[in-house]
Motif scaffolding. Structure first.
Motif, PDB file in Angstrom:
ATOM      1  N   ASP A 191       0.814  -1.216   0.000  1.00 54.98           N
ATOM      2  CA  ASP A 191       0.000   0.000   0.000  1.00 54.98           C
ATOM      3  C   ASP A 191       0.847   1.265   0.000  1.00 54.98           C
ATOM      4  N   VAL A 192       1.839   1.347   0.866  1.00 49.85           N
ATOM      5  CA  VAL A 192       2.640   2.567   0.982  1.00 49.85           C
ATOM      6  C   VAL A 192       3.384   2.848  -0.321  1.00 49.85           C
ATOM      7  N   ASN A 193       3.961   1.811  -0.920  1.00 48.56           N
ATOM      8  CA  ASN A 193       4.721   1.998  -2.155  1.00 48.56           C
ATOM      9  C   ASN A 193       3.839   2.493  -3.291  1.00 48.56           C
ATOM     10  N   PHE A 194       2.565   2.059  -3.319  1.00 41.61           N
ATOM     11  CA  PHE A 194       1.667   2.436  -4.411  1.00 41.61           C
ATOM     12  C   PHE A 194       0.752   3.603  -4.040  1.00 41.61           C
ATOM     13  N   ALA A 195       1.073   4.322  -2.963  1.00 39.42           N
ATOM     14  CA  ALA A 195       0.200   5.404  -2.501  1.00 39.42           C
ATOM     15  C   ALA A 195       0.434   6.717  -3.238  1.00 39.42           C
ATOM     16  N   ASN A 196       1.338   6.720  -4.224  1.00 39.18           N
ATOM     17  CA  ASN A 196       1.605   7.935  -4.984  1.00 39.18           C
ATOM     18  C   ASN A 196       0.807   7.970  -6.283  1.00 39.18           C
ATOM     19  N   ARG A 197       0.901   9.100  -6.977  1.00 34.40           N
ATOM     20  CA  ARG A 197       0.182   9.303  -8.230  1.00 34.40           C
ATOM     21  C   ARG A 197       1.150   9.672  -9.351  1.00 34.40           C
ATOM     22  N   ASP A 198       0.767   9.327 -10.574  1.00 33.32           N
ATOM     23  CA  ASP A 198       1.445   9.825 -11.770  1.00 33.32           C
ATOM     24  C   ASP A 198       0.654  11.055 -12.206  1.00 33.32           C
ATOM     25  N   VAL A 199       1.143  12.227 -11.863  1.00 36.40           N
ATOM     26  CA  VAL A 199       0.358  13.457 -11.976  1.00 36.40           C
ATOM     27  C   VAL A 199       0.268  13.912 -13.440  1.00 36.40           C
ATOM     28  N   PRO A 200      -0.953  14.142 -13.959  1.00 33.62           N
ATOM     29  CA  PRO A 200      -1.108  14.606 -15.345  1.00 33.62           C
ATOM     30  C   PRO A 200      -0.508  15.992 -15.543  1.00 33.62           C
ATOM     31  N   ALA A 201      -0.105  16.279 -16.779  1.00 38.20           N
ATOM     32  CA  ALA A 201       0.506  17.572 -17.093  1.00 38.20           C
ATOM     33  C   ALA A 201      -0.465  18.719 -16.833  1.00 38.20           C
ATOM     34  N   VAL A 202      -1.760  18.486 -17.060  1.00 38.29           N
ATOM     35  CA  VAL A 202      -2.757  19.535 -16.816  1.00 38.29           C
ATOM     36  C   VAL A 202      -2.764  19.933 -15.349  1.00 38.29           C
ATOM     37  N   THR A 203      -2.711  18.942 -14.477  1.00 36.66           N
ATOM     38  CA  THR A 203      -2.716  19.231 -13.042  1.00 36.66           C
ATOM     39  C   THR A 203      -1.466  19.980 -12.636  1.00 36.66           C
ATOM     40  N   LYS A 204      -0.334  19.587 -13.204  1.00 36.18           N
ATOM     41  CA  LYS A 204       0.913  20.292 -12.892  1.00 36.18           C
ATOM     42  C   LYS A 204       0.852  21.755 -13.329  1.00 36.18           C
ATOM     43  N   ALA A 205       0.089  22.015 -14.407  1.00 39.44           N
ATOM     44  CA  ALA A 205       0.005  23.377 -14.929  1.00 39.44           C
ATOM     45  C   ALA A 205      -0.863  24.273 -14.056  1.00 39.44           C
ATOM     46  N   MET A 206      -1.708  23.675 -13.233  1.00 34.58           N
ATOM     47  CA  MET A 206      -2.607  24.443 -12.383  1.00 34.58           C
ATOM     48  C   MET A 206      -1.990  24.630 -11.006  1.00 34.58           C
ATOM     49  N   GLU A 207      -1.825  25.867 -10.624  1.00 34.03           N
ATOM     50  CA  GLU A 207      -1.172  26.169  -9.356  1.00 34.03           C
ATOM     51  C   GLU A 207      -1.896  25.522  -8.185  1.00 34.03           C
ATOM     52  N   ILE A 208      -3.247  25.545  -8.218  1.00 31.72           N
ATOM     53  CA  ILE A 208      -3.993  24.944  -7.113  1.00 31.72           C
ATOM     54  C   ILE A 208      -4.167  23.446  -7.316  1.00 31.72           C
ATOM     55  N   TYR A 213       2.029  10.953  -1.589  1.00 34.77           N
ATOM     56  CA  TYR A 213       1.846  10.465  -0.218  1.00 34.77           C
ATOM     57  C   TYR A 213       2.965  10.973   0.689  1.00 34.77           C
ATOM     58  N   GLY A 214       2.574  11.477   1.848  1.00 37.15           N
ATOM     59  CA  GLY A 214       3.549  12.012   2.790  1.00 37.15           C
ATOM     60  C   GLY A 214       2.862  12.944   3.768  1.00 37.15           C
ATOM     61  N   PRO A 215       3.628  13.713   4.538  1.00 38.29           N
ATOM     62  CA  PRO A 215       3.049  14.593   5.562  1.00 38.29           C
ATOM     63  C   PRO A 215       2.025  15.583   5.015  1.00 38.29           C
ATOM     64  N   GLN A 216       2.303  16.167   3.835  1.00 34.66           N
ATOM     65  CA  GLN A 216       1.363  17.140   3.273  1.00 34.66           C
ATOM     66  C   GLN A 216       0.042  16.486   2.924  1.00 34.66           C
ATOM     67  N   TRP A 217       0.094  15.309   2.293  1.00 30.08           N
ATOM     68  CA  TRP A 217      -1.145  14.606   1.936  1.00 30.08           C
ATOM     69  C   TRP A 217      -1.927  14.213   3.192  1.00 30.08           C
ATOM     70  N   ARG A 218      -1.226  13.727   4.222  1.00 32.89           N
ATOM     71  CA  ARG A 218      -1.919  13.346   5.453  1.00 32.89           C
ATOM     72  C   ARG A 218      -2.603  14.548   6.085  1.00 32.89           C
ATOM     73  N   MET A 219      -1.954  15.701   6.029  1.00 29.14           N
ATOM     74  CA  MET A 219      -2.554  16.921   6.558  1.00 29.14           C
ATOM     75  C   MET A 219      -3.813  17.279   5.780  1.00 29.14           C
ATOM     76  N   LEU A 220      -3.761  17.214   4.454  1.00 26.89           N
ATOM     77  CA  LEU A 220      -4.911  17.568   3.623  1.00 26.89           C
ATOM     78  C   LEU A 220      -6.086  16.621   3.864  1.00 26.89           C
ATOM     79  N   ARG A 221      -5.797  15.326   3.978  1.00 27.79           N
ATOM     80  CA  ARG A 221      -6.881  14.373   4.218  1.00 27.79           C
ATOM     81  C   ARG A 221      -7.505  14.597   5.592  1.00 27.79           C
ATOM     82  N   LYS A 222      -6.665  14.845   6.584  1.00 28.40           N
ATOM     83  CA  LYS A 222      -7.182  15.082   7.934  1.00 28.40           C
ATOM     84  C   LYS A 222      -8.076  16.316   7.959  1.00 28.40           C
TER      85      LYS A 222
END
Length: 522
Positions: free
Chosen positions: A115-132, A142-151
């Motif tokens: 689970d931990v190894n596959f908890a990341n994403r292959d982020v699309p170029a469109v998403t990378k282009a959007m600041e938000i 996956y990491g501290p920032q993601w855990r904060m956002l989910r919480k």
């Protein structure tokens, strides 16, 4: 979310957009140059010992790989490939390696054992282009920032206790919808479109209902809906930059530019709403909305992982994108399946009548007694999961799954749609039969990998509690308040259209007739 559109391959050959035609020319030139480096790389790599045994898969063409052979209904196309190549297979989509999983055992290896190894994403170029977009809960690694956002999401909007406190919003919106349908009695209504608007009103009210009210709220909701549609269209369109990252800087199709334009519109909307909230005194609001919670958390200087303004905007966007189409499409599929099985619809209505009565409207407090209706929802999500391939996963390190190497950074599709229709697992899998869930053993927790419409593991859908309540409550209200028929000469069509979220290929247009007294709707 997938990067494939409904009419995937026709885009390349039948585009009427001049920019797309220019992109095709530029792509051809770029690919000729790229082919030289590709073959050079292949020659060098073939001369080295191979340490990776990739899963089997269909042979592709040089450079473009399997791209020319993809089918528009991508989920069912992958299921057909699995019947030929097995439950784990490889697709080469341009430079990208994609792995497709189509069995409960292998899904467990990915989503539980690793689970931990596959908890990341292959982020699309469109998403990378959007600041938000790069700050949201769906695509953040996956990491501290993601855990904060989910919480923050669960505690501020998606948790059971919060959902209890804003029940009145869901109640008011479904009553408004029922009043509208009562006024449209015996006239055709596009049910999916109506449900989308209802769910959108619920979510935007939860987001900033205490900040923006009246006509201004409605105007912002409409502008917001248009901007979100532009983002969804950009995500749905096949993007050369995703298949060939080396070309992403050129934005050959202009998709990045369009996404940036949508991002600016959203940013302006959010700035307007946030400015209004900041000018208000907390005591002036009737209830605390999600935006107020986020802004208070943003000001917490003691937080280990700070919540930035971009995080605030990204979470607001997540709630709308993740909650509207998924819920409204599920309700539309449910009503289509029920109209295709009138005896099942009648049985559901009898259960609701017994629990609710004929002189009352459905309340969420009734839902825990509607066991057959819950089985109907489970069966709908078995046949038509909102995200048929879930959100693709990406391993942070290469690992072995099913005896094969899954390369670091590859895109991993879990075909929940195919698994939940597998005849070796389900008896008569294409039959709509809610009774198959009557033993109560299967739920939405993701622990059983023969049935996991909301995903599983760390990145299971955070909006599950809200989705379950919304779909059950709205569906019960529609069945209790009205009988439903098709317009004269029409037939039920439950076929699907693949996209970011699974949709009905043909919108459900129905004719409601009231079952309750007019006084109930007043």
């Amino acid at each position: 979310m997938s990067i494939f559109s409904y009419d995937f391959w026709s885009f390349w050959w039948q585009s009427n957009d001049p920019n797309d035609n220019i992109a095709q020319i530029l792509l051809g030139i770029s690919l000729m140059l790229f082919t030289i480096s590709w073959y050079s790389w292949m020659f060098n790599s073939n001369s080295k010992p191979k340490h990776m045994l990739l899963p089997p898969g269909p042979r592709g063409l040089p450079v473009v790989g399997n791209l020319p052979f993809l089918k528009p209904e991508f989920h069912s196309y992958l299921a057909s490939l699995a019947r030929t190549y097995g439950p784990i297979l490889t697709l080469r989509l341009g430079q990208k390696i994609s792995i497709v999983i189509t069995s409960p055992a292998l899904a467990r290896e990915v989503l539980k054992d690793n689970d931990v190894n596959f908890a990341n994403r292959d982020v699309p170029a469109v998403t990378k282009a959007m600041e938000i977009g790069a700050c949201d809960i769906v695509w953040t690694q996956y990491g501290p920032q993601w855990r904060m956002l989910r919480k923050v999401s669960v505690l501020g909007m998606l948790g059971h206790s919060i959902l209890d406190t804003v029940y009145n919003l869901r109640q008011q919106e479904i009553r408004n919808t029922c009043k509208y349908l009562y006024d449209q009695a015996n006239c055709p209504v596009n049910l999916g479109e109506q449900m989308f608007l209802t769910v959108l009103n619920v979510i935007t009210n939860m987001l900033w209902g205490g900040t923006v009210k009246g006509k201004e709220r409605d105007a912002i909701a409409m502008e917001f809906r248009q901007a979100v549609a532009e983002v969804s269209d950009s995500l749905a369109k096949p993007n050369i930059s995703d298949f060939f990252p080396v070309l992403s800087r050129f934005d050959l199709q202009g998709i990045k530019k369009k996404a940036e334009g949508a991002n600016k519109k959203l940013d302006r909307i959010f700035d307007d709403v946030i400015d209004q909230r900041l000018k208000m005194n907390n005591g002036e609001t009737e209830s605390k909305d999600f935006l107020q919670v986020l802004l208070q958390l943003k000001d917490d200087t003691d937080a280990k992982v700070p919540l930035t303004m971009n995080h605030v905007k990204a979470l607001l966007l997540d709630m709308v994108v993740g909650g509207t189409d998924t819920a409204s499409n599920t309700i539309e599929f449910a009503m289509a399946e029920l109209m295709n099985s009138p005896q099942i619809m009648k049985k559901a209505q009898q259960e609701i009548d017994l629990v609710v009565g004929n002189d009352n409207t459905v309340e969420e407090s009734h839902l825990h007694k509607l066991h057959y209706l819950k089985n109907i929802m489970k069966e709908v999500l078995r046949l038509h999961p909102a995200l048929p391939l879930l959100v693709p996963h990406s391993p942070s390190e290469s690992c072995i799954i099913g005896g094969y190497t899954i390369p670091k950074g590859s895109r991993v599709f879990i075909n929940a749609w195919a698994i939940q229709r597998d005849p070796s697992i389900w008896e008569n899998p294409l039959e709509f039969r809610p009774e198959r869930f009557s033993d109560g053993k299967l739920d939405y927790s993701g622990h059983d990998f023969s049935y996991f419409p909301f995903g599983s593991g760390r990145r299971i859908c955070a909006g599950l509690p809200m989705a379950e309540r919304t779909v059950m409550y709205f569906l019960a209200s529609l069945l209790h308040s009205f009988n439903w028929e098709l317009p004269a000469g029409e037939n039920i069509d439950v076929s699907e259209k693949f996209g970011i979220v699974l949709k009905k290929k043909v919108p459900l247009v129905v004719v409601p007739s009231p079952r309750l007294s007019p006084s109930v709707f007043s």
